[in-house]
Scaffold this motif. Structure first.
Motif, PDB file in Angstrom:
ATOM      1  N   LEU A   1      63.948  46.380  52.754  1.00 45.42           N
ATOM      2  CA  LEU A   1      64.627  45.077  52.734  1.00 45.42           C
ATOM      3  C   LEU A   1      65.118  44.688  51.348  1.00 45.42           C
ATOM      4  CD1 LEU A   1      62.195  43.041  55.049  1.00 45.42           C
ATOM      5  CD2 LEU A   1      64.321  44.208  55.681  1.00 45.42           C
ATOM      6  N   GLY A   2      64.632  45.354  50.336  1.00 40.49           N
ATOM      7  CA  GLY A   2      65.074  45.044  48.979  1.00 40.49           C
ATOM      8  C   GLY A   2      64.468  43.779  48.407  1.00 40.49           C
ATOM      9  N   PHE A   3      63.393  43.275  49.013  1.00 41.68           N
ATOM     10  CA  PHE A   3      62.737  42.069  48.500  1.00 41.68           C
ATOM     11  C   PHE A   3      61.803  42.441  47.344  1.00 41.68           C
ATOM     12  CE2 PHE A   3      62.938  39.648  52.822  1.00 41.68           C
ATOM     13  CZ  PHE A   3      64.320  39.619  52.706  1.00 41.68           C
ATOM     14  N   ASN A   4      61.546  41.470  46.500  1.00 45.63           N
ATOM     15  CA  ASN A   4      60.581  41.654  45.421  1.00 45.63           C
ATOM     16  C   ASN A   4      59.185  41.263  45.908  1.00 45.63           C
ATOM     17  OD1 ASN A   4      62.429  42.597  43.582  1.00 45.63           O
ATOM     18  ND2 ASN A   4      62.869  40.543  42.731  1.00 45.63           N
ATOM     19  N   ILE A   5      58.205  42.068  45.535  1.00 43.24           N
ATOM     20  CA  ILE A   5      56.820  41.864  45.989  1.00 43.24           C
ATOM     21  C   ILE A   5      55.989  41.281  44.846  1.00 43.24           C
ATOM     22  CG2 ILE A   5      54.764  42.942  46.934  1.00 43.24           C
ATOM     23  CD1 ILE A   5      57.167  42.982  48.823  1.00 43.24           C
ATOM     24  N   LEU A   6      55.298  40.189  45.136  1.00 45.18           N
ATOM     25  CA  LEU A   6      54.386  39.562  44.181  1.00 45.18           C
ATOM     26  C   LEU A   6      52.985  39.575  44.781  1.00 45.18           C
ATOM     27  CD1 LEU A   6      53.910  37.977  41.533  1.00 45.18           C
ATOM     28  CD2 LEU A   6      54.333  35.876  42.846  1.00 45.18           C
ATOM     29  N   LEU A   7      52.066  40.236  44.114  1.00 48.02           N
ATOM     30  CA  LEU A   7      50.681  40.285  44.574  1.00 48.02           C
ATOM     31  C   LEU A   7      49.927  39.077  44.001  1.00 48.02           C
ATOM     32  CD1 LEU A   7      49.873  44.091  44.093  1.00 48.02           C
ATOM     33  CD2 LEU A   7      50.840  42.927  46.091  1.00 48.02           C
ATOM     34  N   THR A   8      49.450  38.231  44.861  1.00 50.63           N
ATOM     35  CA  THR A   8      48.696  37.053  44.420  1.00 50.63           C
ATOM     36  C   THR A   8      47.212  37.287  44.649  1.00 50.63           C
ATOM     37  OG1 THR A   8      48.933  35.979  46.575  1.00 50.63           O
ATOM     38  CG2 THR A   8      50.633  35.540  44.936  1.00 50.63           C
ATOM     39  N   TRP A   9      46.402  36.542  43.951  1.00 51.51           N
ATOM     40  CA  TRP A   9      44.948  36.726  44.051  1.00 51.51           C
ATOM     41  C   TRP A   9      44.233  35.457  43.608  1.00 51.51           C
ATOM     42  CZ3 TRP A   9      42.275  36.922  39.219  1.00 51.51           C
ATOM     43  CH2 TRP A   9      43.130  36.996  38.092  1.00 51.51           C
ATOM     44  N   GLY A  10      42.985  35.376  44.013  1.00 47.52           N
ATOM     45  CA  GLY A  10      42.203  34.189  43.721  1.00 47.52           C
ATOM     46  C   GLY A  10      40.930  34.524  42.971  1.00 47.52           C
ATOM     47  N   PRO A  11      40.019  33.560  42.841  1.00 46.11           N
ATOM     48  CA  PRO A  11      38.770  33.773  42.107  1.00 46.11           C
ATOM     49  C   PRO A  11      37.983  34.962  42.665  1.00 46.11           C
ATOM     50  CG  PRO A  11      39.070  31.446  42.576  1.00 46.11           C
ATOM     51  CD  PRO A  11      40.138  32.170  43.329  1.00 46.11           C
ATOM     52  N   GLY A  12      37.516  35.834  41.770  1.00 42.75           N
ATOM     53  CA  GLY A  12      36.713  36.979  42.167  1.00 42.75           C
ATOM     54  C   GLY A  12      37.501  38.151  42.721  1.00 42.75           C
ATOM     55  N   GLU A  13      38.830  38.063  42.691  1.00 43.76           N
ATOM     56  CA  GLU A  13      39.670  39.123  43.280  1.00 43.76           C
ATOM     57  C   GLU A  13      40.477  39.883  42.222  1.00 43.76           C
ATOM     58  OE1 GLU A  13      40.330  36.494  47.373  1.00 43.76           O
ATOM     59  OE2 GLU A  13      42.012  36.837  45.999  1.00 43.76           O
ATOM     60  N   GLY A  14      40.142  39.718  40.949  1.00 42.64           N
ATOM     61  CA  GLY A  14      40.893  40.363  39.881  1.00 42.64           C
ATOM     62  C   GLY A  14      40.846  41.878  39.945  1.00 42.64           C
ATOM     63  N   GLU A  15      39.686  42.464  40.206  1.00 44.02           N
ATOM     64  CA  GLU A  15      39.562  43.915  40.266  1.00 44.02           C
ATOM     65  C   GLU A  15      40.212  44.476  41.528  1.00 44.02           C
ATOM     66  OE1 GLU A  15      38.495  46.035  37.982  1.00 44.02           O
ATOM     67  OE2 GLU A  15      38.289  44.289  36.658  1.00 44.02           O
ATOM     68  N   SER A  16      40.051  43.772  42.647  1.00 45.62           N
ATOM     69  CA  SER A  16      40.610  44.295  43.900  1.00 45.62           C
ATOM     70  C   SER A  16      42.134  44.253  43.900  1.00 45.62           C
ATOM     71  CB  SER A  16      40.052  43.513  45.096  1.00 45.62           C
ATOM     72  OG  SER A  16      40.359  42.132  44.982  1.00 45.62           O
ATOM     73  N   VAL A  17      42.740  43.268  43.219  1.00 45.89           N
ATOM     74  CA  VAL A  17      44.201  43.230  43.177  1.00 45.89           C
ATOM     75  C   VAL A  17      44.732  44.374  42.307  1.00 45.89           C
ATOM     76  CG1 VAL A  17      44.574  41.718  41.162  1.00 45.89           C
ATOM     77  CG2 VAL A  17      46.177  41.660  43.078  1.00 45.89           C
ATOM     78  N   LYS A  18      43.950  44.783  41.310  1.00 40.66           N
ATOM     79  CA  LYS A  18      44.340  45.957  40.520  1.00 40.66           C
ATOM     80  C   LYS A  18      44.313  47.214  41.390  1.00 40.66           C
ATOM     81  CE  LYS A  18      42.642  44.154  36.094  1.00 40.66           C
ATOM     82  NZ  LYS A  18      41.653  44.339  34.988  1.00 40.66           N
ATOM     83  N   GLN A  19      43.314  47.316  42.273  1.00 37.29           N
ATOM     84  CA  GLN A  19      43.240  48.462  43.180  1.00 37.29           C
ATOM     85  C   GLN A  19      44.438  48.471  44.135  1.00 37.29           C
ATOM     86  OE1 GLN A  19      39.419  48.370  45.137  1.00 37.29           O
ATOM     87  NE2 GLN A  19      38.301  48.103  43.195  1.00 37.29           N
ATOM     88  N   LEU A  20      44.790  47.292  44.652  1.00 38.36           N
ATOM     89  CA  LEU A  20      45.948  47.200  45.541  1.00 38.36           C
ATOM     90  C   LEU A  20      47.229  47.596  44.803  1.00 38.36           C
ATOM     91  CD1 LEU A  20      47.385  46.409  48.150  1.00 38.36           C
ATOM     92  CD2 LEU A  20      47.302  44.012  47.377  1.00 38.36           C
ATOM     93  N   SER A  21      47.372  47.127  43.574  1.00 37.99           N
ATOM     94  CA  SER A  21      48.550  47.457  42.786  1.00 37.99           C
ATOM     95  C   SER A  21      48.649  48.964  42.546  1.00 37.99           C
ATOM     96  CB  SER A  21      48.504  46.708  41.447  1.00 37.99           C
ATOM     97  OG  SER A  21      49.607  47.049  40.633  1.00 37.99           O
ATOM     98  N   ALA A  22      47.500  49.609  42.312  1.00 36.14           N
ATOM     99  CA  ALA A  22      47.495  51.050  42.063  1.00 36.14           C
ATOM    100  C   ALA A  22      47.900  51.843  43.297  1.00 36.14           C
ATOM    101  CB  ALA A  22      46.110  51.475  41.574  1.00 36.14           C
TER     102      ALA A  22
END
Length: 465
Positions: free
Chosen positions: A403-424
């Motif tokens: 679709l050509g959309f831009n993806i922004l990964l959002t996260w909340g308290p305690g999710e800093g490490e897991s969002v890095k895993q998702l990004s990887a």
């Protein structure tokens, strides 16, 4: 002791008789109590209903407390021998080996008289003379000194007052002095109870707006947990925000917690003539009860998350069931107050500082707003609501590629490490949001074209934009 002894000699010379001995023996025989006691309890339950039930409960607890305190604490402390073991002029047939001071019977009688007088107005003129008469019979029989009766009576009065005060504090809805709401007059001070969670507080916002339209001149307050208070920042429909930290208090109970609890209690007690209890939990039911409000509206027991919550409310809205959306469930309470139309609006405001931070993030990433932005939020509050992380990565890659959309990964308290895993795990280009406060998250999410997530607070924040 001289006064006590003189009383016994006076009774012996001027009052004692064979006929009076028989009557007092009959009246003080415990075997004769069950039938009149049972008859009185039945009469109270039939004639006074709920007030009669609470009277029986309070007087039972007061008498049990009086028995325990006198028998286990005061009598061993004073260790006074009964007069029938000391004075030769007394020939009591009921002289037990227990101590004399104070008199348990006198304590029980005056506890009963005190609770009766405080529960039923005007009864004091009858119950207290009866208590004096029956207590005096203990000295007539020679088993107690007059000062034993005086001490027992004072103890019973104090315990009766204490239990009645506790009753009126904890159960104000059945207090005979309770304010009776005037149903023809609009309420002047209203309290909404919805402590958490993020989604539930958001879902209750239309109820607040509709309530304000129904009562434009009323003072409306909302009691909420600290972590959710930012959702109500600068709300145009709200006059007062009462922030509590109940979860923190339960985990870290100390002097500071006690001071905060007392301060919160002071802010809610005796101030409101209408309380709307939207949480449906035992703890929120207790909060509603402690307001001493004359009118508390809540859910039908079957709609409560915890059924005992319904014990604390005066008015229950009709049963709805789980098929009704939670927004409409909350609005049903406002309809019960007379609202003919409802407004499903979710006013969410943020301070200028939060807007400025998100605007700065946009300026630092100018390519991000160049295309429609899809936010992907993988975090959840409960493991049962979690979707596999690799699925989020695959979905994000497909949206970006197809679709050509831009993806922004959002996260909340305690999710800093897991969002890095998702990004990887993602292969296509994407961005990761900075660490945001709740206000900053609101400011960011309103810039999204699409939000993807599980059943969690940010989903409801996005839907409310």
């Amino acid at each position: 002791m001289e006064f006590d002894t003189a009383v016994f000699y006076w009774i012996k010379e001027h009052l004692q008789s064979q006929a009076l001995d028989i009557w007092i023996t009959i009246f003080t025989d415990k075997n004769n109590y069950p039938i009149p006691v049972i008859a009185t309890v039945i009469a109270l339950l039939v004639l006074r209903k709920k007030q009669g039930i609470w009277f029986v409960i309070v007087i039972t607890l007061a008498i049990l407390a009086n028995d325990f305190i006198i028998h286990n604490i005061l009598k061993p402390l004073f260790a006074r021998t009964r007069p029938c073991h000391v004075l030769d002029i007394l020939n009591s047939v009921r002289c037990t080996a227990s101590y004399s001071l104070p008199s348990i019977q006198a304590g029980n009688l005056f506890a009963l008289a005190t609770v009766s007088a405080l529960f039923f107005r005007g009864s004091g003129w009858v119950v207290f003379p009866l208590a004096v008469l029956f207590a005096a019979s203990r000295s007539y029989l020679g088993v107690h000194y007059p000062t034993d009766l005086l001490a027992g009576g004072l103890c019973g009065i104090l315990i009766g007052i204490l239990f009645c005060r506790a009753y009126r504090f904890l159960i104000p809805s059945y207090d005979p002095r309770r304010r009776v709401p005037d149903m023809n007059q609009p309420p002047q001070n209203i309290l909404l109870i919805k402590l958490s969670s993020l989604g539930d507080v958001i879902h209750a916002l239309p109820s607040l707006r509709t309530l304000r339209q129904l009562y434009p001149k009323a003072h409306i307050a909302w009691i909420v947990e600290e972590k959710c208070k930012d959702l109500l920042y600068d709300n145009p429909d709200l006059d007062e925000l009462i922030v509590v930290r109940i979860r923190h208090w339960r985990r870290h109970w100390n002097r500071q917690s006690w001071r905060e609890f007392k301060a919160a209690l002071k802010r809610i007690q005796g101030r409101f003539d209408l309380v709307i209890e939207m949480q449906g939990l035992i703890k929120t039911g207790l909060i509603a009860w402690l307001t001493h409000a004359p009118r508390i509206i809540g859910f039908d027991p079957r709609d409560c998350r915890e059924r005992p919550n319904a014990w604390f409310t005066h008015q229950k809205i009709p049963y709805m069931g789980k098929q009704v959306h939670v927004v409409d469930r909350y609005l049903a309470m406002i309809r019960a107050l007379g609202a003919e139309t409802v407004t499903k609006e979710f006013p969410l405001r943020v301070p200028e500082e939060a807007e400025s931070k998100i605007e700065a993030f946009w300026q630092d990433n100018p390519e991000l707003p160049a295309q429609p932005i899809v936010a992907i939020h993988h975090g959840v509050g409960f493991p049962t609501k979690r979707w596999p992380m690799e699925r989020f990565a695959q979905l994000g890659d497909r949206i970006a590629k197809e679709l050509g959309f831009n993806i922004l990964l959002t996260w909340g308290p305690g999710e800093g490490e897991s969002v890095k895993q998702l990004s990887a795990q993602m292969k296509e280009r994407h961005w990761v949001s900075p660490k945001n406060t709740l206000h900053e998250s609101i400011a960011m999410l309103k810039r999204m074209s699409l939000f993807i997530g599980c059943d969690t607070g940010p989903v409801h924040l996005s839907a409310a934009q």
